[in-house]
Design an enzyme around this catalytic site. Structure first.
Site, PDB file in Angstrom:
ATOM      1  N   ASP A   1       1.902  -1.196  11.774  1.00 58.36           N
ATOM      2  CA  ASP A   1       0.576  -1.579  11.272  1.00 58.36           C
ATOM      3  C   ASP A   1       0.205  -3.024  11.631  1.00 58.36           C
ATOM      4  O   ASP A   1      -0.916  -3.460  11.368  1.00 58.36           O
ATOM      5  CB  ASP A   1       0.525  -1.417   9.746  1.00 58.36           C
TER       6      ASP A   1
ATOM      7  N   ARG B   1      -6.238   1.487  18.190  1.00 53.44           N
ATOM      8  CA  ARG B   1      -5.986   0.043  18.077  1.00 53.44           C
ATOM      9  C   ARG B   1      -5.644  -0.624  19.403  1.00 53.44           C
ATOM     10  O   ARG B   1      -5.720  -1.855  19.497  1.00 53.44           O
ATOM     11  CB  ARG B   1      -4.890  -0.220  17.031  1.00 53.44           C
TER      12      ARG B   1
ATOM     13  N   LYS C   1       0.837  -1.205   0.000  1.00 52.27           N
ATOM     14  CA  LYS C   1       0.000   0.000   0.000  1.00 52.27           C
ATOM     15  C   LYS C   1       0.872   1.257   0.000  1.00 52.27           C
ATOM     16  O   LYS C   1       0.630   2.179  -0.772  1.00 52.27           O
ATOM     17  CB  LYS C   1      -0.928  -0.041   1.228  1.00 52.27           C
TER      18      LYS C   1
HETATM   19  C1  S3P Z   1       2.557   4.779   6.265  1.00 53.09           C
HETATM   20  C2  S3P Z   1       3.131   5.091   7.469  1.00 53.09           C
HETATM   21  C3  S3P Z   1       2.591   4.649   8.764  1.00 53.09           C
HETATM   22  C4  S3P Z   1       1.585   3.523   8.605  1.00 53.09           C
HETATM   23  C5  S3P Z   1       0.623   3.758   7.484  1.00 53.09           C
HETATM   24  C6  S3P Z   1       1.352   3.926   6.173  1.00 53.09           C
HETATM   25  C7  S3P Z   1       3.162   5.302   5.025  1.00 53.09           C
HETATM   26  O1  S3P Z   1       1.939   5.745   9.385  1.00 53.09           O
HETATM   27  O2  S3P Z   1       0.874   3.336   9.815  1.00 53.09           O
HETATM   28  O3  S3P Z   1      -0.284   2.678   7.365  1.00 53.09           O
HETATM   29  O4  S3P Z   1       2.852   4.781   3.932  1.00 53.09           O
HETATM   30  O5  S3P Z   1       3.977   6.224   5.116  1.00 53.09           O
HETATM   31  P1  S3P Z   1       2.780   6.774  10.304  1.00 53.09           P
HETATM   32  O6  S3P Z   1       3.846   7.280   9.475  1.00 53.09           O
HETATM   33  O7  S3P Z   1       1.806   7.846  10.704  1.00 53.09           O
HETATM   34  O8  S3P Z   1       3.248   5.963  11.474  1.00 53.09           O
END
Ligand code: S3P
EC number: 2.5.1.19
Length: 435
Positions: free
Chosen positions: A314, A345, A22
């Site tokens: 995550d 969570r 993702k």
């Molecule tokens: C992500 C960073 C994370 C993660 C999110 C995706 C990203 O968030 O939890 O699902 O793609 O940069 P944070 O950077 O806020 O921890």
């Protein structure tokens, strides 16, 4: 509102390829749109979150064609975006809104951004504050959505010490830095995922990454390239945990992204005694890939090391299910960030575990889980608009003697549209009931 009815099953087997990462899929659309030339993406995640990003750039005048998981982007260059005719809706996706804000802060036009009920509760001041320091003009609803970004501002590079371990904040500032006068440098005291840095390099942008300091200078350009998106370790995580806790299991997950800033789940489960091995490691497009084989094991409770927390950020809902099936207690601290994800969570998982009869104690920044047996029949769990809560409790069914119902599971479409299909292919027994 759809629900899962997850019935017990004993054994899971097979080779699986989970969908594209993702984080990398989001970045491929953003950087491909801002590049000069045509970017071809394969293995793109067809989930709602990244489709929100895709739609956002289409609304800003970028021609993007999608055929399943193949995407072609006709890049408009760093200064080629146009004002969207409608406010930009990013649904459930924090990554879209936080990263794109960095780009929009530097445009000549004004933008309005909003999202769904869950996203509207999440903090945006963490990106608004550094962007304002760079010279952006942003109005928000007390640090939450909706936000309005005023165009026509000249941004200046900043030196910023990340106050939270967040790749979204880091990436937002780096993207704004592409447009800023002078140098933008970010220091992170705890390592977070580095896909933005890797992809910027892949598109020919000079970026210095030296230990915990990342610097770039605005004003250069990005060159289109081919991007192959590897499988998402955050989706693989459900099967890593499933195979670890199932009474009988032998699962191999193919071509998973094992970028060292994402492999906290592997390290944590190995510490818990998981039977897990990596093979066929290779580098594609600057990202490390491997096959991950997992067989069932008796897990043991551990104290989760602090430095692994951002590297598994995550995956904690799934890890909590593993902890529930382990011998002894598992203690997580330094994980306050879990409270501001798609749901809180820590609390939402604790509530669900209580419903299933698993003893736990909640802390402000973590949880203690006493491994045991899922013991309360006819249980109904709420997902609280959170895809990872839905999938984690579906996996718990492997150690239940009764069916678990999980309410409000449409959110699984945000990150893992074929979760049920793949899970049932391995031998799990999950029924998706549409309301
Ligand atoms: C992500 C960073 C994370 C993660 C999110 C995706 C990203 O968030 O939890 O699902 O793609 O940069 P944070 O950077 O806020 O921890």
């Amino acid at each position: 509102m759809s629900k899962f009815i997850a019935k017990p099953s004993n054994s899971i087997y097979g080779n699986l390829k989970v969908p594209g990462d993702k984080s990398i899929s989001h970045r491929s659309i953003m950087l491909g749109s801002l590049a000069n030339g045509v970017t071809k993406i394969s293995g793109f995640l067809e989930g709602k979150d990244v489709l929100s990003t895709l739609q956002g750039f289409q609304n800003m005048g970028v021609k993007i064609k999608r055929n399943g998981d193949n995407v072609t982007i006709y890049g408009v260059g760093l200064n080629g975006l146009k004002k969207s005719l409608v406010p930009l809706n990013f649904g459930n996706s924090g990554t879209s809104i936080r990263l794109i804000s960095g780009i929009l802060a530097a445009q000549t036009f004004d933008s309005e951004l909003y999202g769904d009920e869950s996203l509207s509760k999440r903090p945006m001041d963490r990106i608004i504050n550094p962007l304002i320091q760079m010279g952006a003009l942003i109005e928000s609803n007390n640090g939450k959505l909706p936000i309005k970004i005023k165009g026509g501002q000249i941004l200046k590079g900043i030196h910023y010490d990340l106050p939270v371990a967040s790749a979204q904040v880091k990436s937002c500032i780096l993207l704004a830095g592409l447009y800023a006068q002078g140098e933008t440098c970010i220091k992170e005291s705890i390592l977070t995922r580095d896909h933005t840095e890797r992809m910027l390099k892949g598109l020919g942008y000079r970026i210095d990454t030296n230990k915990n300091k990342i610097c770039l200078t605005g004003g250069a350009h990005l060159n289109a390239t081919k991007i192959q998106v590897p499988s998402d370790i955050s989706s693989a995580a459900f099967f890593i945990v499933a195979a670890s806790i199932a009474p009988q299991a032998d699962i191999t997950l193919l071509g998973v992204n094992v970028n060292p800033t994402r492999t906290g789940i592997i390290d944590i489960l190995k510490l818990m005694g998981a039977n897990l091995s990596l093979s066929n490691e290779c580098v594609i497009g600057g990202e490390l890939l491997a096959n991950i084989r997992i067989q069932s094991a008796q897990l043991k409770g551990i104290r989760i090391p602090k430095d692994l927390v951002p590297l598994a950020i995550d995956e904690f809902p799934a890890i909590f299910i593993a902890a529930s099936c382990a011998k002894g207690e598992t203690i997580l601290t330094n994980a306050k960030e879990l409270r501001v994800k798609e749901s809180d969570r820590i609390q939402v998982m604790a509530d669900g575990l209580n419903i299933l009869g698993i003893e736990n104690e909640v802390f402000e920044d973590g949880i203690k889980i006493q491994g045991g047996v899922f013991s309360k029949p006819s249980s109904t769990i709420k997902s609280h608009h959170d895809h990872r809560i839905s999938m984690s409790f579906a996996v718990a069914s492997l150690r239940c003697h009764y069916a678990i119902e999980i309410e409000d599971v449409d959110n699984v479409q945000t990150s893992f549209p074929n979760f049920v299909e793949l899970a049932n292919q391995t031998g799990m027994n999950i029924n998706l009931v549409s309301a």
